[in-house]
Design an enzyme around this catalytic site. Structure first.
Site, PDB file in Angstrom:
ATOM      1  N   GLY A 150     -52.886 -40.516  28.003  1.00  0.00           N
ATOM      2  CA  GLY A 150     -51.758 -39.627  27.747  1.00  0.00           C
ATOM      3  C   GLY A 150     -52.041 -38.748  26.534  1.00  0.00           C
ATOM      4  O   GLY A 150     -53.191 -38.575  26.117  1.00  0.00           O
ATOM      5  N   THR A 196     -54.330 -40.241  23.637  1.00  0.00           N
ATOM      6  CA  THR A 196     -55.725 -40.411  24.071  1.00  0.00           C
ATOM      7  C   THR A 196     -56.398 -39.048  24.245  1.00  0.00           C
ATOM      8  O   THR A 196     -57.556 -38.855  23.874  1.00  0.00           O
ATOM      9  CB  THR A 196     -55.763 -41.180  25.410  1.00  0.00           C
ATOM     10  OG1 THR A 196     -55.058 -42.402  25.235  1.00  0.00           O
ATOM     11  CG2 THR A 196     -57.170 -41.472  25.872  1.00  0.00           C
ATOM     12  N   ARG A 243     -17.898 -53.213  36.787  1.00  0.00           N
ATOM     13  CA  ARG A 243     -18.451 -53.075  35.435  1.00  0.00           C
ATOM     14  C   ARG A 243     -19.107 -51.721  35.226  1.00  0.00           C
ATOM     15  O   ARG A 243     -19.491 -51.050  36.181  1.00  0.00           O
ATOM     16  CB  ARG A 243     -19.549 -54.123  35.213  1.00  0.00           C
ATOM     17  CG  ARG A 243     -19.041 -55.500  34.978  1.00  0.00           C
ATOM     18  CD  ARG A 243     -20.217 -56.440  34.817  1.00  0.00           C
ATOM     19  NE  ARG A 243     -19.739 -57.790  34.598  1.00  0.00           N
ATOM     20  CZ  ARG A 243     -20.510 -58.868  34.669  1.00  0.00           C
ATOM     21  NH1 ARG A 243     -21.773 -58.759  34.974  1.00  0.00           N
ATOM     22  NH2 ARG A 243     -20.003 -60.057  34.422  1.00  0.00           N
ATOM     23  N   ASP A 274     -44.485 -41.098  31.322  1.00  0.00           N
ATOM     24  CA  ASP A 274     -43.494 -40.223  30.671  1.00  0.00           C
ATOM     25  C   ASP A 274     -43.484 -38.812  31.266  1.00  0.00           C
ATOM     26  O   ASP A 274     -42.518 -38.081  31.093  1.00  0.00           O
ATOM     27  CB  ASP A 274     -43.785 -40.110  29.171  1.00  0.00           C
ATOM     28  CG  ASP A 274     -43.866 -41.461  28.480  1.00  0.00           C
ATOM     29  OD1 ASP A 274     -43.264 -42.413  28.984  1.00  0.00           O
ATOM     30  OD2 ASP A 274     -44.548 -41.550  27.440  1.00  0.00           O
ATOM     31  N   GLN A 285     -41.549 -50.648  34.105  1.00  0.00           N
ATOM     32  CA  GLN A 285     -41.839 -49.283  34.581  1.00  0.00           C
ATOM     33  C   GLN A 285     -43.328 -48.968  34.582  1.00  0.00           C
ATOM     34  O   GLN A 285     -43.768 -48.018  35.205  1.00  0.00           O
ATOM     35  CB  GLN A 285     -41.116 -48.254  33.685  1.00  0.00           C
ATOM     36  CG  GLN A 285     -39.624 -48.316  33.835  1.00  0.00           C
ATOM     37  CD  GLN A 285     -38.906 -47.792  32.593  1.00  0.00           C
ATOM     38  OE1 GLN A 285     -38.428 -46.670  32.587  1.00  0.00           O
ATOM     39  NE2 GLN A 285     -38.840 -48.595  31.552  1.00  0.00           N
ATOM     40  N   ARG A 286     -44.100 -49.730  33.821  1.00  0.00           N
ATOM     41  CA  ARG A 286     -45.547 -49.461  33.756  1.00  0.00           C
ATOM     42  C   ARG A 286     -46.344 -50.383  34.674  1.00  0.00           C
ATOM     43  O   ARG A 286     -47.567 -50.235  34.781  1.00  0.00           O
ATOM     44  CB  ARG A 286     -46.033 -49.639  32.307  1.00  0.00           C
ATOM     45  CG  ARG A 286     -45.409 -48.683  31.314  1.00  0.00           C
ATOM     46  CD  ARG A 286     -46.422 -48.109  30.360  1.00  0.00           C
ATOM     47  NE  ARG A 286     -47.189 -49.092  29.671  1.00  0.00           N
ATOM     48  CZ  ARG A 286     -47.129 -49.336  28.351  1.00  0.00           C
ATOM     49  NH1 ARG A 286     -46.276 -48.647  27.607  1.00  0.00           N
ATOM     50  NH2 ARG A 286     -47.921 -50.216  27.789  1.00  0.00           N
ATOM     51  N   MET A 322     -37.808 -45.903  29.752  1.00  0.00           N
ATOM     52  CA  MET A 322     -38.799 -45.401  28.789  1.00  0.00           C
ATOM     53  C   MET A 322     -38.885 -43.884  28.907  1.00  0.00           C
ATOM     54  O   MET A 322     -38.021 -43.266  29.531  1.00  0.00           O
ATOM     55  CB  MET A 322     -40.153 -46.055  29.070  1.00  0.00           C
ATOM     56  CG  MET A 322     -40.269 -47.468  28.558  1.00  0.00           C
ATOM     57  SD  MET A 322     -41.954 -48.071  28.782  1.00  0.00           S
ATOM     58  CE  MET A 322     -41.929 -49.530  27.758  1.00  0.00           C
ATOM     59  N   ARG A 365     -40.343 -41.886  26.023  1.00  0.00           N
ATOM     60  CA  ARG A 365     -40.517 -41.288  24.682  1.00  0.00           C
ATOM     61  C   ARG A 365     -39.584 -40.090  24.479  1.00  0.00           C
ATOM     62  O   ARG A 365     -38.390 -40.229  24.652  1.00  0.00           O
ATOM     63  CB  ARG A 365     -41.980 -40.876  24.449  1.00  0.00           C
ATOM     64  CG  ARG A 365     -42.931 -42.029  24.377  1.00  0.00           C
ATOM     65  CD  ARG A 365     -44.181 -41.649  23.636  1.00  0.00           C
ATOM     66  NE  ARG A 365     -44.819 -40.476  24.232  1.00  0.00           N
ATOM     67  CZ  ARG A 365     -45.837 -39.825  23.691  1.00  0.00           C
ATOM     68  NH1 ARG A 365     -46.338 -40.230  22.544  1.00  0.00           N
ATOM     69  NH2 ARG A 365     -46.381 -38.787  24.288  1.00  0.00           N
TER      70      ARG A 365
HETATM   71  O1  F6P Z   1     -46.059 -43.588  26.746  1.00  0.00           O
HETATM   72  C1  F6P Z   1     -45.779 -44.644  27.618  1.00  0.00           C
HETATM   73  C2  F6P Z   1     -44.756 -45.592  27.029  1.00  0.00           C
HETATM   74  O2  F6P Z   1     -44.485 -46.588  27.989  1.00  0.00           O
HETATM   75  C3  F6P Z   1     -43.470 -44.932  26.554  1.00  0.00           C
HETATM   76  O3  F6P Z   1     -42.604 -44.600  27.596  1.00  0.00           O
HETATM   77  C4  F6P Z   1     -42.954 -45.979  25.600  1.00  0.00           C
HETATM   78  O4  F6P Z   1     -42.127 -45.387  24.629  1.00  0.00           O
HETATM   79  C5  F6P Z   1     -44.203 -46.534  24.977  1.00  0.00           C
HETATM   80  O5  F6P Z   1     -45.271 -46.230  25.869  1.00  0.00           O
HETATM   81  C6  F6P Z   1     -44.168 -48.024  24.734  1.00  0.00           C
HETATM   82  O6  F6P Z   1     -45.347 -48.416  24.099  1.00  0.00           O
HETATM   83  P1  F6P Z   1     -45.774 -49.938  23.866  1.00  0.00           P
HETATM   84  O7  F6P Z   1     -46.354 -50.442  25.160  1.00  0.00           O
HETATM   85  O8  F6P Z   1     -46.774 -49.863  22.768  1.00  0.00           O
HETATM   86  O9  F6P Z   1     -44.542 -50.697  23.496  1.00  0.00           O
END
Ligand code: F6P
Length: 370
Positions: A123, A126, A183, A148, A295-296, A190, A192
């Site tokens: 990203g 990097t 509710r 992101d 999400q990752r 996430m 950023r």
């Molecule tokens: O840039 C990818 C990301 O997942 C962002 O969305 C998030 O803010 C950040 O990395 C989280 O980083 P780490 O894995 O260091 O907590």
């Protein structure tokens, strides 16, 4: 010292994955290894754990068998790190941590391994380091990765579609509890400083409120929307909030600072703050779900597998042509090279006037601004 080989045929190519992991990294590695070997008879060397491996001399050969069956796997077979910057590398001296420029060591390691060029997949952080290495004479090609989706030179980075799919499925599931228990559910994503995941997942999941960093929110407006729904019998609401969202006149919620990282600020926690305010002001029971690293993770979507493959193939073509200092980018339906300097100059953020926001507002979604 320069690692560039002028007028010499490329024989050995390196690849590293840096920054946060995301679905699709293995698709890129696979495409780079297969294209290099099958189309150009190149040797491929993998660097472990991103720039950490470049600094600490951790390299390993990559063959066709190493990349068999990995296209559907999340994460990266090479490992990654979002902490180790060769131009700002943390070393301990006694009790103290000091930061050093160890980029000369990187150049020596590349040369010792006979690596004439390197593909860096990552990203913003990097790719900024990739640009700096390129300015030092290293033959680099960048590949844009991030959930992101904030790299401006490409229409989309791989990883985003998978994160979006996970976030949308999460909203679909949270709807059950929101409806059954009457509710308010706040879901924090996430992203950023960019609101892409929250915006698009919120739209796709049918959220009532979407809060993103690009549009500061007013709590009264959000609560009015939720109360208005409640008066007309809709006693539940889904609020999607990006980790970088902030109230008008307020600040983003910082969770921690990682001094040795290329991007030191870690956001997080705004969802809990917001939920408390909503519950106090509306008297409606409110719960929070922070999606975080879900999400990752997981298997990449078909879109990300294909985009990762196209990026990997194009990166190898560029390396063979000697077209270094470039990043591969998706523009429309084409993959094109763009200079790394252009790729990392500005963040791609949501414009409050864009068509996605207008369409969302047309169907009644509240952004907390009006
Ligand atoms: O840039 C990818 C990301 O997942 C962002 O969305 C998030 O803010 C950040 O990395 C989280 O980083 P780490 O894995 O260091 O907590």
């Amino acid at each position: 010292m320069r690692v560039i080989l002028v007028d010499k045929k490329l024989k050995r190519l390196g690849i590293l994955t840096g920054g946060g992991d995301c679905p699709g990294l293995n698709a890129v590695i696979r495409a780079v290894v297969k294209t290099s070997i099958l189309q150009y008879s190149l040797e491929v060397v993998g660097v472990e754990d991103g720039y950490a491996g470049l600094i600490e001399n951790r390299f390993r050969p990559l063959n066709l068998n190493d990349v068999g069956g990995i296209i559907s796997q999340g994460g990266t077979i090479l490992g990654t790190s979002n902490r180790d910057n060769p131009f700002h590398y943390a070393e301990t001296e006694g009790e103290k941590t000091i930061f050093k420029d160890v980029s000369e060591k990187v150049l020596k390691n590349l040369q010792n391994h006979g690596l004439e060029a390197i593909i860096t997949v990552g990203g913003d952080g990097t790719l900024t380091v990739a640009k700096q290495l390129s300015e030092k004479g290293v033959s680099v090609i960048g590949v844009p990765k991030t959930i992101d989706n904030d790299i401006s030179a490409t229409d989309v980075s791989f990883g985003f579609d998978s994160a979006l799919t996970t976030a949308t499925e999460a909203i679909d599931k949270l709807n059950s509890t929101a409806i059954s228990h009457h509710r308010v559910i706040v879901m924090e994503t996430m992203g950023r400083y960019a609101g892409w995941i929250a915006l698009e997942a919120g739209m796709a999941g049918g959220a009532e409120v979407i809060l993103i960093p690009e549009i500061p929110y007013k709590i009264e407006i959000i609560c009015d929307k939720i109360k208005e729904r409640s008066y007309r019998g809709k006693r539940f609401s889904i609020v999607v909030i990006a980790e970088g969202a902030k109230p008008a006149g307020g600040e983003m919620t910082v969770q921690r600072i990682v001094a040795e990282s290329t991007d030191q600020i870690r956001l997080g926690g705004v969802g809990h703050k917001l939920a408390q305010e909503i519950e106090t002001r509306t008297q409606l029971e409110t719960r929070v779900t922070v999606l975080g690293h879900l999400q990752r993770g997981g298997s990449p979507t078909p879109f990300d597998r294909i985009l990762g493959t196209r990026f990997g193939v194009s990166a190898v073509h560029l390396a063979v042509q000697g077209n270094f200092g470039q990043m591969v980018a998706l523009r429309g339906i084409k993959i094109i090279p763009v200079p790394l300097s252009e790729a990392v100059s500005t963040l791609r953020r949501v414009s409050p006037e864009c068509e996605l926001i207008k369409a969302s507002k047309s169907v009644g979604i509240c952004f907390g601004d009006e």
